[in-house]
Design a protein around this motif. Structure first.
Motif, PDB file in Angstrom:
ATOM      1  N   THR A   1       5.691  -7.684   2.604  1.00 33.66           N
ATOM      2  CA  THR A   1       6.708  -6.932   3.340  1.00 33.66           C
ATOM      3  C   THR A   1       7.935  -7.814   3.545  1.00 33.66           C
ATOM      4  OG1 THR A   1       5.663  -7.625   5.424  1.00 33.66           O
ATOM      5  CG2 THR A   1       5.042  -5.491   4.558  1.00 33.66           C
TER       6      THR A   1
ATOM      7  N   PHE B   1      11.511  -2.384  -1.100  1.00 33.26           N
ATOM      8  CA  PHE B   1      10.815  -1.447  -0.225  1.00 33.26           C
ATOM      9  C   PHE B   1      10.279  -2.207   0.990  1.00 33.26           C
ATOM     10  CE2 PHE B   1      10.756   0.254  -4.427  1.00 33.26           C
ATOM     11  CZ  PHE B   1      10.809   1.629  -4.298  1.00 33.26           C
TER      12      PHE B   1
ATOM     13  N   GLY C   1       1.747  -0.822   3.398  1.00 32.54           N
ATOM     14  CA  GLY C   1       0.992  -1.460   2.335  1.00 32.54           C
ATOM     15  C   GLY C   1       0.644  -0.541   1.175  1.00 32.54           C
TER      16      GLY C   1
ATOM     17  N   LEU D   1       2.313  -0.131  -1.566  1.00 33.08           N
ATOM     18  CA  LEU D   1       2.633  -0.785  -2.829  1.00 33.08           C
ATOM     19  C   LEU D   1       1.926  -2.129  -2.911  1.00 33.08           C
ATOM     20  CD1 LEU D   1       6.463  -0.027  -3.039  1.00 33.08           C
ATOM     21  CD2 LEU D   1       4.563   1.281  -4.008  1.00 33.08           C
ATOM     22  N   TRP D   2       1.452  -2.471  -4.102  1.00 34.28           N
ATOM     23  CA  TRP D   2       0.650  -3.686  -4.294  1.00 34.28           C
ATOM     24  C   TRP D   2       1.163  -4.427  -5.524  1.00 34.28           C
ATOM     25  CZ3 TRP D   2      -2.388  -4.533  -0.286  1.00 34.28           C
ATOM     26  CH2 TRP D   2      -3.315  -5.587  -0.339  1.00 34.28           C
TER      27      TRP D   2
ATOM     28  N   ASN E   1       7.627  -1.330   2.747  1.00 30.24           N
ATOM     29  CA  ASN E   1       6.180  -1.392   2.492  1.00 30.24           C
ATOM     30  C   ASN E   1       5.379  -1.749   3.741  1.00 30.24           C
ATOM     31  OD1 ASN E   1       4.029  -1.118   0.606  1.00 30.24           O
ATOM     32  ND2 ASN E   1       3.868  -3.338   0.451  1.00 30.24           N
TER      33      ASN E   1
ATOM     34  N   SER F   1       6.263   5.374  -1.497  1.00 33.24           N
ATOM     35  CA  SER F   1       7.195   4.713  -0.581  1.00 33.24           C
ATOM     36  C   SER F   1       8.623   5.014  -1.016  1.00 33.24           C
ATOM     37  CB  SER F   1       6.944   3.202  -0.564  1.00 33.24           C
ATOM     38  OG  SER F   1       7.744   2.563   0.413  1.00 33.24           O
TER      39      SER F   1
ATOM     40  N   VAL G   1       5.292  -3.222  -9.566  1.00 31.37           N
ATOM     41  CA  VAL G   1       5.486  -3.786  -8.231  1.00 31.37           C
ATOM     42  C   VAL G   1       5.368  -5.307  -8.311  1.00 31.37           C
ATOM     43  CG1 VAL G   1       4.677  -3.808  -5.853  1.00 31.37           C
ATOM     44  CG2 VAL G   1       4.542  -1.698  -7.200  1.00 31.37           C
TER      45      VAL G   1
END
Length: 392
Positions: free
Chosen positions: A217, A280, A285, A287-288, A282, A256, A67
């Motif tokens: 995002t 994405f 949240g 995904l980081w 996101n 996601s 990510v």
């Protein structure tokens, strides 16, 4: 002598009787064991079954990915000075224009005021020079002044006009430098660890910034696939946007779903892989940045019989399943698996929709074994539940 013969005959009779009893016992025990084994063989084996159904099965390719923040900015200072204020908390969500820090503005305010004073002086000199030019112009008509003095005065007026333009540029630069003392967020995202504390002297040449801001995002995922999938991916991308699902490293928990945004323009010759990038939203949240995930790129779908992977058994001749016949006995059926995902398998051949296959209890089965399926505490000869849909 006669007594000894009588004793020998008695012992022989006793041994014969004992042997008969022991032999009869063995026969009795063996008969019971065989009867019990036969009863066990006849008793139905409890199993779990499903009905094979024909469904659309997504065809996908999976690759490991990382990510990445959609945008990452290291906020640095652009002027020298003392940090008077740190206006953010570590890990805080910030918007574009939010105040992050303040550098002592007084030296730059002084420079701005000095530049404004220089402009005011030059404007006064320009006004006086213009008045003198008017006087010389009127006197030259009466021949009380020379043309040279008029030309000299015109040049002086132009000189002061240029000086004022220079002053305006200096003022603009001073205002810009003063604006740099107020540091604001250049994008929407999350702040990281504070890199400089309040009270420190910072310089525009420092390599370390104040904080790193990552845009969450949307967010991006970069992953790789073997190069042999490139033609299939390119063909699928021409038909429309491709869906990419992000799963945890266990490849079971879906995090996601996004869309493929980039197919890199070259193959990595060292690894023989192609690099792809997906975007994405996101919003939750999940995904980081820096997170390792399993990326699943869907390139199409194929219809066919779908069964749970738990029904598939492996043998020396390949994969097979236990198929329940109409008389509640099972047969071994070799199968060909076209694709598998999320506990579901797409079958290319060997079984067809409508047949019943065993999904649990296979270890007790043999070809021809009689079975009874248990569902929800009830016993039935065959289970009628349908195969669950293949999930993303």
């Amino acid at each position: 002598m006669g007594t000894r013969k009588l004793w020998g005959a008695g012992i022989a009779i006793m041994l014969a009787a004992t042997g008969y009893a022991w032999h009869s016992g063995i026969i009795s025990v063996s008969s019971k064991t065989v009867a019990a084994a036969n009863a066990q063989a006849i008793r139905p084996v409890p199993v779990t079954t499903v009905i094979v159904q024909e469904n659309a099965f997504p065809i996908s390719h999976t690759g490991m990915g990382t990510v990445q923040a959609y945008n990452t900015v290291t906020v640095k200072v652009r002027v020298d000075g003392e940090i008077q204020k740190i206006a953010f908390q570590e890990g805080q969500a910030v918007e574009i224009g939010d105040l992050l820090a303040v550098i002592d503005p007084r030296p730059y305010q002084a420079l701005l005021q000095q530049a404004e004073a220089d402009r005011a002086r030059d404007e006064a000199l320009l006004a006086n020079a213009k008045l003198d030019l008017e006087r010389y112009s009127s006197l030259v008509v009466k021949e009380f002044a020379t043309h040279q003095s008029v030309d000299t005065q015109k040049a002086l007026v132009a000189q002061y006009q240029a000086a004022i333009a220079h002053d305006e540029a200096v003022i603009d630069n001073a205002r810009v430098q003063l604006g740099y003392t107020t540091i604001v967020s250049p994008l929407k995202g999350l702040t990281g660890v504070r890199l400089v504390d309040q009270g420190n002297i910072v310089h525009a040449t420092d390599s370390v910034g104040i904080v790193v801001i990552a845009q969450m995002t949307p967010i991006s995922v970069v992953f790789t696939l073997p190069q042999q999938h490139l033609p299939e991916v390119l063909e699928a991308s021409r038909r429309g946007p491709l869906t990419v699902s992000a799963y945890d490293q266990d490849d079971q928990t879906k995090l996601s779903e996004g869309q493929l945004s980039l197919i890199d323009n070259q193959i990595d010759q060292a690894t023989g892989t192609m690099r792809l990038k997906a975007t994405f939203e996101n919003r939750d949240g999940a995904l980081w940045p820096g997170q390792f995930i399993s990326s699943r790129l869907v390139v199409g779908s194929r219809r066919g019989p779908v069964i749970p992977e738990s029904a598939v058994q492996s043998g020396p001749n390949g994969s097979y399943v236990f198929v329940v016949r109409q008389d509640s006995t099972v047969e071994v059926r070799p199968i060909q698996i076209s694709a598998s995902r999320n506990g579901q398998a797409l079958i290319a051949g060997g079984i067809s929709s409508g047949e019943s296959v065993v999904t649990d209890g296979q270890y007790r089965l043999r070809p021809g074994s009689r079975v009874v399926a248990t569902t929800g505490g009830q016993t039935t000869s065959r289970r009628t539940a349908s195969t669950p849909q293949a999930r993303e």
